[in-house]
Scaffold this motif. Structure first.
Motif, PDB file in Angstrom:
ATOM      1  N   ALA A  31       0.924  -1.084  -0.086  1.00 18.46           N
ATOM      2  CA  ALA A  31      -0.067   0.087   0.017  1.00 18.46           C
ATOM      3  C   ALA A  31       0.850   1.175   0.016  1.00 18.46           C
ATOM      4  CB  ALA A  31      -0.814  -0.064   1.344  1.00 18.46           C
ATOM      5  N   THR A  32       2.041   1.025   0.877  1.00 17.40           N
ATOM      6  CA  THR A  32       2.887   2.414   0.839  1.00 17.40           C
ATOM      7  C   THR A  32       3.471   2.520  -0.602  1.00 17.40           C
ATOM      8  OG1 THR A  32       3.364   1.656   3.242  1.00 17.40           O
ATOM      9  CG2 THR A  32       4.660   3.352   2.157  1.00 17.40           C
ATOM     10  N   LEU A  33       4.065   1.686  -1.013  1.00 17.11           N
ATOM     11  CA  LEU A  33       4.641   1.463  -2.287  1.00 17.11           C
ATOM     12  C   LEU A  33       3.882   2.159  -3.547  1.00 17.11           C
ATOM     13  CD1 LEU A  33       7.073  -1.622  -1.946  1.00 17.11           C
ATOM     14  CD2 LEU A  33       7.830   0.542  -1.962  1.00 17.11           C
ATOM     15  N   SER A  34       2.759   1.459  -3.394  1.00 18.50           N
ATOM     16  CA  SER A  34       1.634   1.808  -4.546  1.00 18.50           C
ATOM     17  C   SER A  34       1.296   3.343  -4.239  1.00 18.50           C
ATOM     18  CB  SER A  34       0.353   1.126  -4.196  1.00 18.50           C
ATOM     19  OG  SER A  34       0.619  -0.181  -4.475  1.00 18.50           O
ATOM     20  N   LYS A  35       1.113   3.805  -3.134  1.00 14.55           N
ATOM     21  CA  LYS A  35       0.765   5.391  -2.828  1.00 14.55           C
ATOM     22  C   LYS A  35       1.783   5.999  -3.453  1.00 14.55           C
ATOM     23  CE  LYS A  35      -0.840   8.192   0.865  1.00 14.55           C
ATOM     24  NZ  LYS A  35      -0.819   8.463   2.371  1.00 14.55           N
ATOM     25  N   ALA A  36       3.001   5.825  -3.062  1.00 11.86           N
ATOM     26  CA  ALA A  36       4.177   6.712  -3.186  1.00 11.86           C
ATOM     27  C   ALA A  36       4.650   6.582  -4.820  1.00 11.86           C
ATOM     28  CB  ALA A  36       5.518   6.335  -2.360  1.00 11.86           C
ATOM     29  N   MET A  37       4.617   5.411  -5.285  1.00 16.03           N
ATOM     30  CA  MET A  37       5.238   5.023  -6.734  1.00 16.03           C
ATOM     31  C   MET A  37       4.296   5.019  -7.976  1.00 16.03           C
ATOM     32  SD  MET A  37       8.480   2.789  -5.426  1.00 16.03           S
ATOM     33  CE  MET A  37       9.549   3.084  -6.830  1.00 16.03           C
ATOM     34  N   GLY A  38       2.874   4.545  -7.417  1.00 14.09           N
ATOM     35  CA  GLY A  38       1.925   4.364  -8.754  1.00 14.09           C
ATOM     36  C   GLY A  38       2.356   3.217  -9.325  1.00 14.09           C
ATOM     37  N   SER A  39       2.195   3.240 -10.566  1.00 11.94           N
ATOM     38  CA  SER A  39       2.487   2.306 -11.509  1.00 11.94           C
ATOM     39  C   SER A  39       4.085   1.981 -11.982  1.00 11.94           C
ATOM     40  CB  SER A  39       1.715   2.405 -12.846  1.00 11.94           C
ATOM     41  OG  SER A  39       2.147   3.748 -13.443  1.00 11.94           O
ATOM     42  N   ASN A  40       4.733   2.713 -11.163  1.00 16.41           N
ATOM     43  CA  ASN A  40       6.317   2.972 -11.270  1.00 16.41           C
ATOM     44  C   ASN A  40       6.938   1.565 -10.784  1.00 16.41           C
ATOM     45  OD1 ASN A  40       8.770   3.720 -12.586  1.00 16.41           O
ATOM     46  ND2 ASN A  40       9.244   4.971 -10.822  1.00 16.41           N
ATOM     47  N   VAL A  41       6.142   1.011  -9.881  1.00 22.24           N
ATOM     48  CA  VAL A  41       6.723   0.036  -8.908  1.00 22.24           C
ATOM     49  C   VAL A  41       5.985  -1.405  -9.408  1.00 22.24           C
ATOM     50  CG1 VAL A  41       5.216   0.296  -7.081  1.00 22.24           C
ATOM     51  CG2 VAL A  41       7.341  -0.889  -7.015  1.00 22.24           C
ATOM     52  N   ALA A  42       6.857  -2.498  -9.459  1.00 21.84           N
ATOM     53  CA  ALA A  42       6.223  -3.731  -9.829  1.00 21.84           C
ATOM     54  C   ALA A  42       6.834  -4.722  -8.947  1.00 21.84           C
ATOM     55  CB  ALA A  42       6.353  -4.173 -11.116  1.00 21.84           C
ATOM     56  N   PRO A  43       6.241  -6.085  -8.710  1.00 22.17           N
ATOM     57  CA  PRO A  43       7.003  -6.948  -7.862  1.00 22.17           C
ATOM     58  C   PRO A  43       7.889  -7.839  -8.655  1.00 22.17           C
ATOM     59  CG  PRO A  43       4.557  -7.517  -8.109  1.00 22.17           C
ATOM     60  CD  PRO A  43       4.965  -6.269  -8.955  1.00 22.17           C
ATOM     61  N   PHE A  44       8.755  -8.493  -8.186  1.00 21.99           N
ATOM     62  CA  PHE A  44       9.740  -9.348  -9.012  1.00 21.99           C
ATOM     63  C   PHE A  44       9.987 -10.507  -7.869  1.00 21.99           C
ATOM     64  CE2 PHE A  44      14.353  -8.689  -8.241  1.00 21.99           C
ATOM     65  CZ  PHE A  44      14.251  -7.729  -7.493  1.00 21.99           C
ATOM     66  N   LEU A  45      10.433 -11.687  -8.481  1.00 28.05           N
ATOM     67  CA  LEU A  45      10.892 -12.498  -7.641  1.00 28.05           C
ATOM     68  C   LEU A  45      12.218 -12.586  -7.398  1.00 28.05           C
ATOM     69  CD1 LEU A  45       8.992 -15.787  -9.363  1.00 28.05           C
ATOM     70  CD2 LEU A  45       8.155 -14.510  -7.213  1.00 28.05           C
ATOM     71  N   PRO A  46      12.929 -12.414  -6.338  1.00 29.47           N
ATOM     72  CA  PRO A  46      14.199 -12.250  -6.106  1.00 29.47           C
ATOM     73  C   PRO A  46      15.197 -13.369  -6.714  1.00 29.47           C
ATOM     74  CG  PRO A  46      13.133 -11.825  -4.138  1.00 29.47           C
ATOM     75  CD  PRO A  46      12.139 -12.210  -5.151  1.00 29.47           C
ATOM     76  N   PRO A  47      15.922 -13.129  -7.789  1.00 28.96           N
ATOM     77  CA  PRO A  47      16.591 -13.984  -8.427  1.00 28.96           C
ATOM     78  C   PRO A  47      17.804 -14.663  -7.813  1.00 28.96           C
ATOM     79  CG  PRO A  47      17.293 -11.742  -9.060  1.00 28.96           C
ATOM     80  CD  PRO A  47      16.408 -11.575  -8.021  1.00 28.96           C
ATOM     81  N   PHE A  48      17.687 -15.076  -6.545  1.00 35.00           N
ATOM     82  CA  PHE A  48      18.907 -15.551  -5.565  1.00 35.00           C
ATOM     83  C   PHE A  48      19.196 -17.118  -6.086  1.00 35.00           C
ATOM     84  CE2 PHE A  48      17.705 -11.999  -2.731  1.00 35.00           C
ATOM     85  CZ  PHE A  48      18.100 -11.128  -3.448  1.00 35.00           C
ATOM     86  N   THR A  49      19.188 -17.304  -7.313  1.00 32.03           N
ATOM     87  CA  THR A  49      19.370 -18.773  -7.846  1.00 32.03           C
ATOM     88  C   THR A  49      20.329 -19.060  -8.983  1.00 32.03           C
ATOM     89  OG1 THR A  49      18.293 -20.567  -8.533  1.00 32.03           O
ATOM     90  CG2 THR A  49      17.278 -18.557  -8.618  1.00 32.03           C
ATOM     91  N   SER A  50      20.967 -20.028  -9.126  1.00 32.52           N
ATOM     92  CA  SER A  50      21.756 -20.212 -10.541  1.00 32.52           C
ATOM     93  C   SER A  50      20.944 -20.448 -11.681  1.00 32.52           C
ATOM     94  CB  SER A  50      22.568 -21.431 -10.181  1.00 32.52           C
ATOM     95  OG  SER A  50      23.546 -21.053  -9.195  1.00 32.52           O
TER      96      SER A  50
END
Lengths: 309, 435
Positions: free
Chosen positions: B288-307
């Motif tokens: 909610a905080t991220l959406s409010k501050a960044m609108g559509s400029n933010v998106a989720p991603f799966l942390p790629p900590f894998t080979s």
């Protein structure tokens, strides 16, 4: 000695002041008046201390406990992290002489009633009135390596901007940051203790020393310090107890015991074991060790600074 | 003189006796009035503070009371810092609330003896509708009985700043280590901090929380079922595969993938929202905080900590409500838990910005729905690893993994410490049954 003479001696004995009816009533009243305090101290202090000793030999998890005897202590000392924690406490002891010497020196200066001494006395005492949590947040800000960090900013303004002492980020320096903050926060209390002690020293002794040609340094070393021995002992014990058992808020806010176990002291370890992991038995064992630690150091210190008077 | 004293004492004793008698009569009258109405009053403890979960709880209780006028629930907000200590003390003193917020996984199995096993209350059909039933059950097996009714679906998640990615010429989000390091190089070349690390926004403490990352490292190494090997010790923390992955993770600051002050930086969420870093590893509670501050400029991603490309998503029912065995109104308390499965409750939960934990439920926040889409697109849901490994190991790991990320010790040393902590646990805490 006739047979009749023996009973005559008994009333004489009964007339002794300690055995009079009044004394007995007084003794009973004394015991009665002491009972509430004895019950409070016993119930709230002695019994819990006794329980701590008991639980230190168990694997109490808060609900159930099983007697495991000295295995509790053996397991603890076999834990390498616990050894690190003990080492941290040993290092903390090194902060105590600094926490005594600095305020002692400043108290000596203030006691000469130099210009503005009342103002400085208030300023130096001020941190005592601030909560540990606030002190910890300020200290964190102070040691912050960012541009807004106070230490970084001071160094930059002194032309030492190339130096970035990031004490809180390193396993071997985080405890130093905690120790510096600790010395600063007990500075005011210890200074007031020493000032109070100095005010009890008879002015005539100083006057006599001056007449004999003693300078300020000689007066400080030969008169003030020896006469303050009891106050130094008191400040030492209070500072030691503070360092070992009152820095929880400081540590949790400044370092959370890290990096690694770099700033985890026994007190913090006890909290983590008992209240984070529910290992109340381990917490009690570590608590007993902390108690012994403080007790032994206090005894050694009392022995070293033993006063003849 | 002595007569007067005696009179005073008698008067005081009489007064006290009268007060006690009055209090007893008043208490009895109150109890009689309550029972004559047939009302039941439950107590609910939570540690949600004032956030979305607290709002949801208050609204859920109000809606439940409206549907069940004879049941009243007193909601008590307890301090988050020592919530479980207070609860434990209440259980020992036999003054525990009827309903309490619990965390799931090993956090609730730890209190299994105090919590009502809901086996007889929830049918298999009902259990199948709850996403996180497995991790909220005895021995992580719904057939052995649910212990906690989950309130919400939670995610450990990465978030990225779309415009900063575009500025650096990154066209797709990284899915493994090599892609991540390539992205870091591009971002660094443009003077952008790739991932911001520092004090966990959720905690008062000053340290990063390494289990967001470790959960994704684990997802890259094992299947969800294999995670039990970490609990039992069949997969040692010092196994070469773990050491290799954690070493790569701990090398991120040296490779310029993070800010330099990973252990001491504060307000990392603020820094990310201000565009001072391109990525952050966090959780769904900040959407909610991220959406409010960044609108559509933010998106989720799966942390790629894998080979290999990341195949898992850390999607887990982290908290919920449980009924105390001590409750004298267990039936009514369970009624409240079952109410959480109703469409009315799901609507309230979603309205409070949370992700409902019932199969097929949707969230109101677009970011939250994007996270839910990961599982729908074939990613395997993984539990939060700190909920399924022993608390002692979690504590040791928090300290040591942070120290490794800060460059104080090697990843191998950090993992060795975790293994030592694991090995020192009593046998029943690393056996085949989750405790």
């Amino acid at each position: 000695v006739s047979v009749q003479e023996v009973p005559a001696a008994i009333p004489t004995a009964r007339r002794r002041p300690g055995r009079s009816a009044l004394a007995a009533r007084r003794r009973r009243a004394g015991i009665l008046f002491t009972l509430p305090v004895a019950a409070l101290v016993g119930g709230l202090l002695l019994i819990p201390i006794g329980q701590t000793f008991y639980y230190s030999f168990t694997n109490w998890d808060g609900f159930t406990s099983q007697w495991i005897g000295f295995a509790a202590y053996r397991h603890l000392f076999q834990n390498p992290e616990f050894v690190t924690v003990l080492e941290n406490n040993a290092v903390m002891v090194l902060a105590i002489p600094v926490a005594i010497a600095l305020p002692l020196g400043v108290a000596f200066l203030l006691n000469t009633h130099l210009r503005g001494w009342r103002f400085f006395r208030s300023v130096f005492f001020l941190p005592t009135a601030v909560s540990w949590v606030v002190i910890a947040f300020v200290a964190r800000r102070f040691f912050d390596p960012d541009k807004q960090g106070i230490l970084t900013s001071v160094l930059r303004h002194m032309g030492l901007g190339f130096w970035h002492p990031n004490l809180l980020a390193h396993e071997h320096s985080a405890l130093i940051a905690v120790m510096i903050t600790f010395v600063w926060s007990v500075f005011g209390t210890n200074m007031i203790i020493f000032l109070a002690g100095m005010s009890t020293i008879d002015q005539e002794i100083y006057d006599a020393a001056k007449v004999d040609g003693a300078g300020s340094f000689v007066v400080m070393v030969k008169i003030t310090f020896p006469l303050l021995k009891r106050f130094v002992q008191f400040a030492f014990v209070v500072s030691l107890i503070t360092a070992f058992s009152a820095l929880f808020s400081l540590i949790i806010v400044m370092t959370n015991g890290g990096p690694g176990y770099g700033s985890t002291t026994l007190e913090f370890f006890i909290y983590e074991q008992a209240f984070t992991e529910n290992n109340f038995g381990v917490g009690a064992t570590a608590g007993v060790i902390l108690f012994l630690f403080v007790f032994v150091i206090s005894m050694v210190q009392l022995r070293v600074l033993r006063s003849d008077d | 003189m002595s007569t007067n004293k005696g009179g005073t004492v008698r008067r005081i004793i009489s007064g006290c006796a009268l007060l006690v008698a009055l209090a007893a009569i008043a208490g009895a009258a109150h109890a009689a009035a309550g029972s004559s109405r047939g009302n039941v009053t439950l107590t609910l403890w939570h540690n949600y503070g004032t956030g979305g979960n607290a709002v949801a709880t208050t609204k859920l209780v109000a809606a439940f009371e409206k549907q069940n006028p004879s049941i009243k629930i007193n909601v008590v907000s307890q301090p988050g810092g020592n919530y479980f200590q207070l609860l434990q003390a209440a259980w020992i003193a036999r003054t525990a609330p009827d309903i309490s917020v619990q965390w799931t996984g090993l956090f609730d199995t730890k209190y299994e003896k105090q919590l009502l096993n809901l086996k007889g209350y929830f049918s298999a059909a009902e259990l199948s509708k709850i996403n996180g039933a497995k991790w909220a059950s005895s021995n992580f097996n719904p057939a052995q009985g649910l212990l906690v009714m989950p309130l919400e679906n939670q995610f450990y998640m990465g978030f990225y700043n779309k415009s900063l990615f575009k500025k650096a010429g990154i066209t797709s989000v990284p899915t493994n280590w090599s892609e991540l390091f390539a992205a870091c190089s591009k971002l660094k070349a443009k003077g952008i901090t790739p991932i911001v690390y520092g004090a966990d926004p959720q905690a008062i403490g000053p340290n990063p929380y390494p289990y967001y990352d470790l959960s994704y490292i684990a997802a890259g190494l094992w299947s969800p079922a294999q995670l039990k090997g970490l609990y039992t010790g069949r997969i040692p923390w010092t196994s070469p595969a773990v050491v290799k992955q954690v070493s790569t993770w701990a090398s991120m600051p040296k490779k310029g993938c993070t800010n330099s002050d990973v252990l001491t930086k504060t307000n990392i969420l603020g820094a990310f929202m201000k565009g001072q870093a391109a990525m952050i590893i966090d959780g769904n509670w900040d959407t909610a905080t991220l959406s409010k501050a960044m609108g559509s400029n933010v998106a989720p991603f799966l942390p790629p900590f894998t080979s290999k490309p990341q195949k898992g998503v850390v999607q887990y029912s982290g908290d919920g409500f449980a009924v105390s065995k001590q409750s004298s109104h267990q039936k009514e308390a369970v009624q409240f838990l079952k109410f959480l499965m109703t469409p009315t409750a799901q609507h309230i939960i979603a309205g409070a910005g949370l992700i409902p934990d019932i199969v097929g439920a949707k969230a109101t926040n677009p970011l939250a729905n994007q996270m839910l889409a990961f599982a729908r697109s074939g990613k395997v849901p993984y539990p939060m690893i700190d909920n399924v490994i022993q608390g002692d190991v979690v504590t040791a790991g928090t300290k040591q993994l942070d120290a490794a990320l800060g460059g104080n010790i090697s990843a191998a040393s950090a993992l060795k410490s975790m293994k030592q902590t694991h090995d020192a646990l009593p046998a029943d805490q690393r056996g085949p049954v989750y405790h």
